[in-house]
Design a protein around this motif. Sequence first.
Motif, short mmCIF file in Angstrom:
data_model
loop_
_atom_site.label_atom_id
_atom_site.label_comp_id
_atom_site.label_asym_id
_atom_site.label_seq_id
_atom_site.Cartn_x
_atom_site.Cartn_y
_atom_site.Cartn_z
N GLU A 82 39.44 42.89 40.19
CA GLU A 82 38.27 43.67 40.60
C GLU A 82 38.49 45.17 40.37
O GLU A 82 37.56 45.88 40.01
CB GLU A 82 37.96 43.41 42.08
N LYS A 83 39.71 45.63 40.59
CA LYS A 83 40.03 47.05 40.46
C LYS A 83 40.07 47.48 39.00
O LYS A 83 39.56 48.55 38.63
CB LYS A 83 41.37 47.35 41.13
N ASP A 84 40.68 46.65 38.13
CA ASP A 84 40.84 47.03 36.72
C ASP A 84 40.86 45.77 35.85
O ASP A 84 41.92 45.31 35.44
CB ASP A 84 42.13 47.82 36.53
N PRO A 85 39.67 45.17 35.57
CA PRO A 85 39.63 43.91 34.83
C PRO A 85 40.21 43.99 33.42
O PRO A 85 40.81 43.03 32.94
CB PRO A 85 38.14 43.57 34.80
N VAL A 86 40.06 45.13 32.77
CA VAL A 86 40.57 45.25 31.40
C VAL A 86 42.09 45.18 31.37
O VAL A 86 42.68 44.48 30.54
CB VAL A 86 40.07 46.56 30.75
N SER A 87 42.76 45.89 32.29
CA SER A 87 44.22 45.87 32.33
C SER A 87 44.76 44.49 32.66
O SER A 87 45.74 44.03 32.06
CB SER A 87 44.73 46.89 33.36
N VAL A 88 44.12 43.81 33.61
CA VAL A 88 44.57 42.46 33.96
C VAL A 88 44.38 41.51 32.78
O VAL A 88 45.26 40.72 32.45
CB VAL A 88 43.81 41.94 35.20
N TYR A 89 43.22 41.62 32.12
CA TYR A 89 42.96 40.78 30.96
C TYR A 89 43.95 41.05 29.84
O TYR A 89 44.47 40.13 29.21
CB TYR A 89 41.53 41.00 30.48
N GLN A 90 44.26 42.32 29.62
CA GLN A 90 45.23 42.69 28.58
C GLN A 90 46.59 42.07 28.87
O GLN A 90 47.29 41.59 27.96
CB GLN A 90 45.37 44.21 28.51
N SER A 91 46.99 42.04 30.15
CA SER A 91 48.29 41.47 30.52
C SER A 91 48.35 39.97 30.30
O SER A 91 49.44 39.40 30.20
CB SER A 91 48.60 41.79 31.99
#
Length: 306
Positions: A238-247
């Motif tokens: 929720e805080k940073d979907p792009v970073s989580v998805y990238q990981s």
Amino acid sequence: MKIVFALFLSLSTFQGFAQKGEPVILNVIYKFKHINDLNKPNKPFEQEMILRLGKTESRYNSWTDEVNMKTAVKNANNSGKSSSSSGGVFGFVPTVFVKSKGVQDFDLLQYPGLDRLVRVVVMGDSNYLIETSLPVIDWKVSEEKKEIGGYTCQKATGTYAGRTYIAWFAPKLPFRCGPWKLSGLPGLILEAKDLTNEVSFTFKELSRPEGIESTAPRKSRVIKVSEKAFDRAYTAFEKDPVSVYQSQLPIGADKAQLAYVDDKGVPFYAEEGKKMYESLKTDLKKRKSNPLELKIDAKGTGQVIK
């Protein structure tokens, strides 16, 4: 017409009982309504949900999203756009899809005979499985009856997660399941509303499956995690979907981008999507959150779980 019949996670793929499933005997569609923002009681979150019933188990998920996905797949043919509900590609760039209604792509499976409740949630490029016990609801069954969908239903009252629900179940439909996490009555729950009228599951229709359907989760490869681990991952997404998805992507993958999906399931990309996402975050900060599940403090006051 009646139907009568007698992150932060260990990356281990789960291959247990939850994937097997049973043939679907009956489908039930409910109109789900939830006042999730107490500042806007006249604008509840609404969706149609489907409960697929097997002989001893069930699967519950969004019927609205299923219909929207079928439309998206049809429109995405030969367009170069992904029809993925949470992650995919657009213009050959890894893309995480963020919905206006949050992370709602899930299957909820009830196994009354095994006392199991299983959630399979799609988040980014991963499918997470969370297994817990079925909620124990101390239902008080009364003699009051009414007809729903051509079936005589009986009234029951029970409390779960800080809310007291009035449920109506059909003894002639021999399933101990119901919508969402509600279960444990001697008959299928066709309607349930909490006493505050903030949450309701209203019967819409009941039908046999048109073809071969299964109660198994729609995602076959899942990562089994604890509820606490998933909550941490959910908060991070929720805080940073792009970073989580990238990981979640392979090492060396192209930089991911965000796409925003509106209430009708339509994706918006690039700058337009970013602007809509920023507007959503602003709106969320103004909300007076009213989650489905509440917890009770020592004084009996309902408090937000998450």
